[in-house]
Scaffold this motif. Structure first.
Motif: not given
Length: 115
Positions: A87-89, A95-97, A102-103
């Motif tokens: 869940e943390d990942e 959030e990164a995306f 995210a790339p």
């Protein structure tokens, strides 16, 4: 010469077994890394498509509601595809995306096919 071979034979077998074990371990690590990379790419594709989808349909939703909707949809997708993510990942990847870390945004053509 034959006696020498009989004396050294057990040691040679131990050395050959150790080398074979070492090589098998390295091959397994290589295969696991390749599979992990493919699964990571698939996961990022799922996240990209889902976040884009939620942004399109969730015009009236608050940020936290969008996040939960995206997370729930992604959980359904990854379970169907047999991927495992904590869940943390998942929170971090979403959030990164969303925040552009995210790339790239993925398209359906960028998601690797199964098999």
């Amino acid at each position: 010469m034959n006696e020498l071979f009989e004396i050294l034979s057990p040691y040679i077998m131990v050395i050959l077994t150790a080398i074979a074990g070492y090589l098998a371990t390295k091959v397994k690590l290589f295969i696991d890394a390749k599979i992990d990379r493919v699964n990571q790419e698939r996961l990022m594709g799922f996240i990209a498509l889902t976040v884009d989808y939620v942004e399109q349909i969730g015009i009236d939703l608050k940020a936290e509601e969008k996040f939960q909707l995206a997370k729930n949809k992604i959980i359904i997708w990854i379970r169907q595809k047999g991927l495992t993510v904590s869940e943390d990942e998942m929170d971090i990847l979403i959030e990164a995306f969303v925040h552009g870390l995210a790339p790239t945004h993925a398209t359906t053509e960028e998601i690797p096919k199964e098999g």
